[in-house]
Design a protein around this motif. Structure first.
Motif, PDB file in Angstrom:
ATOM      1  N   ILE A  94      11.557  -2.507  12.249  1.00 41.50           N
ATOM      2  CA  ILE A  94      10.991  -2.843  10.944  1.00 41.50           C
ATOM      3  C   ILE A  94      10.592  -1.564  10.219  1.00 41.50           C
ATOM      4  N   ASP A  95      10.800  -1.586   8.925  1.00 40.70           N
ATOM      5  CA  ASP A  95      10.396  -0.494   8.050  1.00 40.70           C
ATOM      6  C   ASP A  95       9.778  -1.141   6.815  1.00 40.70           C
ATOM      7  N   LEU A  96       8.552  -0.748   6.490  1.00 45.23           N
ATOM      8  CA  LEU A  96       7.845  -1.299   5.336  1.00 45.23           C
ATOM      9  C   LEU A  96       7.460  -0.144   4.421  1.00 45.23           C
ATOM     10  N   ASP A  97       7.924  -0.195   3.180  1.00 42.61           N
ATOM     11  CA  ASP A  97       7.654   0.871   2.216  1.00 42.61           C
ATOM     12  C   ASP A  97       7.066   0.299   0.937  1.00 42.61           C
ATOM     13  N   ILE A  98       6.002   0.920   0.453  1.00 42.39           N
ATOM     14  CA  ILE A  98       5.472   0.569  -0.862  1.00 42.39           C
ATOM     15  C   ILE A  98       6.402   1.213  -1.885  1.00 42.39           C
ATOM     16  N   LEU A  99       7.087   0.395  -2.672  1.00 42.46           N
ATOM     17  CA  LEU A  99       8.049   0.893  -3.649  1.00 42.46           C
ATOM     18  C   LEU A  99       7.396   1.149  -5.003  1.00 42.46           C
ATOM     19  N   PHE A 100       6.626   0.180  -5.479  1.00 38.72           N
ATOM     20  CA  PHE A 100       5.942   0.255  -6.766  1.00 38.72           C
ATOM     21  C   PHE A 100       4.544  -0.321  -6.627  1.00 38.72           C
ATOM     22  N   TRP A 101       3.626   0.215  -7.375  1.00 38.14           N
ATOM     23  CA  TRP A 101       2.270  -0.321  -7.471  1.00 38.14           C
ATOM     24  C   TRP A 101       1.972  -0.423  -8.956  1.00 38.14           C
ATOM     25  N   GLU A 102       1.876  -1.654  -9.438  1.00 35.40           N
ATOM     26  CA  GLU A 102       1.688  -1.902 -10.865  1.00 35.40           C
ATOM     27  C   GLU A 102       0.615  -0.995 -11.463  1.00 35.40           C
ATOM     28  N   GLY A 103       1.015  -0.231 -12.462  1.00 38.28           N
ATOM     29  CA  GLY A 103       0.065   0.583 -13.197  1.00 38.28           C
ATOM     30  C   GLY A 103      -0.440   1.823 -12.479  1.00 38.28           C
ATOM     31  N   GLN A 104       0.127   2.171 -11.337  1.00 38.74           N
ATOM     32  CA  GLN A 104      -0.374   3.334 -10.600  1.00 38.74           C
ATOM     33  C   GLN A 104       0.747   4.267 -10.176  1.00 38.74           C
ATOM     34  N   VAL A 105       0.419   5.538 -10.193  1.00 35.42           N
ATOM     35  CA  VAL A 105       1.238   6.563  -9.568  1.00 35.42           C
ATOM     36  C   VAL A 105       0.351   7.174  -8.500  1.00 35.42           C
ATOM     37  N   VAL A 106       0.838   7.228  -7.265  1.00 33.92           N
ATOM     38  CA  VAL A 106       0.080   7.805  -6.154  1.00 33.92           C
ATOM     39  C   VAL A 106       0.872   9.001  -5.635  1.00 33.92           C
ATOM     40  N   ALA A 107       0.219  10.140  -5.582  1.00 36.81           N
ATOM     41  CA  ALA A 107       0.876  11.352  -5.081  1.00 36.81           C
ATOM     42  C   ALA A 107      -0.078  12.069  -4.144  1.00 36.81           C
ATOM     43  N   ASP A 108       0.074  11.788  -2.858  1.00 39.12           N
ATOM     44  CA  ASP A 108      -0.691  12.534  -1.865  1.00 39.12           C
ATOM     45  C   ASP A 108       0.197  12.743  -0.646  1.00 39.12           C
ATOM     46  N   PRO A 109      -0.249  13.536   0.317  1.00 33.78           N
ATOM     47  CA  PRO A 109       0.630  13.875   1.445  1.00 33.78           C
ATOM     48  C   PRO A 109       1.148  12.677   2.241  1.00 33.78           C
ATOM     49  N   ASN A 110       0.399  11.577   2.279  1.00 36.78           N
ATOM     50  CA  ASN A 110       0.791  10.428   3.093  1.00 36.78           C
ATOM     51  C   ASN A 110       1.482   9.314   2.320  1.00 36.78           C
ATOM     52  N   LEU A 111       1.395   9.341   1.004  1.00 40.34           N
ATOM     53  CA  LEU A 111       1.904   8.222   0.219  1.00 40.34           C
ATOM     54  C   LEU A 111       2.346   8.693  -1.156  1.00 40.34           C
ATOM     55  N   GLN A 112       3.572   8.327  -1.512  1.00 39.09           N
ATOM     56  CA  GLN A 112       4.129   8.601  -2.837  1.00 39.09           C
ATOM     57  C   GLN A 112       4.564   7.276  -3.448  1.00 39.09           C
ATOM     58  N   VAL A 113       3.942   6.897  -4.555  1.00 43.42           N
ATOM     59  CA  VAL A 113       4.280   5.661  -5.251  1.00 43.42           C
ATOM     60  C   VAL A 113       4.418   5.984  -6.737  1.00 43.42           C
ATOM     61  N   PRO A 114       5.547   5.644  -7.354  1.00 41.20           N
ATOM     62  CA  PRO A 114       6.697   4.959  -6.796  1.00 41.20           C
ATOM     63  C   PRO A 114       7.350   5.775  -5.676  1.00 41.20           C
ATOM     64  N   HIS A 115       8.031   5.047  -4.793  1.00 40.50           N
ATOM     65  CA  HIS A 115       8.717   5.690  -3.679  1.00 40.50           C
ATOM     66  C   HIS A 115       9.655   6.767  -4.223  1.00 40.50           C
ATOM     67  N   LEU A 116       9.596   7.941  -3.636  1.00 41.63           N
ATOM     68  CA  LEU A 116      10.338   9.097  -4.157  1.00 41.63           C
ATOM     69  C   LEU A 116      11.850   8.905  -4.202  1.00 41.63           C
ATOM     70  N   GLU A 117      12.416   8.135  -3.281  1.00 40.11           N
ATOM     71  CA  GLU A 117      13.866   7.959  -3.212  1.00 40.11           C
ATOM     72  C   GLU A 117      14.351   6.656  -3.843  1.00 40.11           C
TER      73      GLU A 117
END
Length: 174
Positions: A94-117
């Motif tokens: 199993i692989d679970l990835d947060i692709l989009f988070w409504e209204g948010q951009v997250v950029a930190d070492p452990n999590l990039q949202v929207p997913h970078l790829e």
């Protein structure tokens, strides 16, 4: 306050569909999270080293948790289902990835949202386009449908579901 979050699910070990259903069940049991909709299933060629094909889907969640908290829960679900993080892009139950988070951009070492790829991956964009074709990528400024239209063909095809709650969404090919 709740946001709509889109999570990509993938599996290429064992009973792929059963792994996705188990992950969906686990997602539905998280406090402060509700499963809103599920995409169809898509069978796709793997990215990375030679390995079995993937089965992919996207789910839309209503989420009242902060992004880092949801990430921790997703990683625990992966671990509970036998995911080992030994090889980058290696096979996994199993692989679970947060692709989009409504209204948010997250950029930190452990999590990039929207997913970078995300904008490069048909196996994620096809199911996401079923659920949210007009969702705008907050960094690239294009809709999911437009991003999908710009991608070169990739080995991704819709797959028949046996126990997955099959989506009843019209095709967004037009």
């Amino acid at each position: 306050m709740s946001d709509t979050v889109y999570v990509g699910l993938g599996s290429n070990e064992g009973d792929r569909e059963a792994h996705l259903v188990d992950a969906l069940t686990a997602l539905s049991r998280i406090d402060a999270v509700a499963v809103l909709r599920c995409s169809s299933l898509f069978d796709s060629a793997p990215v990375g080293p030679p390995q079995p094909r993937y089965l992919n889907a996207v789910v839309a969640l209503e989420c009242g948790l902060p992004p880092q908290r949801l990430l921790g829960i997703l990683q625990q679900i992966e671990k509970d289902q036998g995911r080992r993080r030994e090889e980058r892009w290696g096979p996994r139950p199993i692989d679970l990835d947060i692709l989009f988070w409504e209204g948010q951009v997250v950029a930190d070492p452990n999590l990039q949202v929207p997913h970078l790829e995300l904008h490069k991956r048909r196996f994620a964009l096809e199911p996401l386009a079923e659920l949210a074709p007009h969702l705008v990528h907050p960094v690239l400024g294009a809709t999911v449908k437009d991003l999908l239209g710009k991608l070169a063909p990739q080995d991704v095809r819709r797959s028949e579901a046996h126990c997955w709650p099959e989506a009843s969404y019209p095709s967004n090919d037009s």
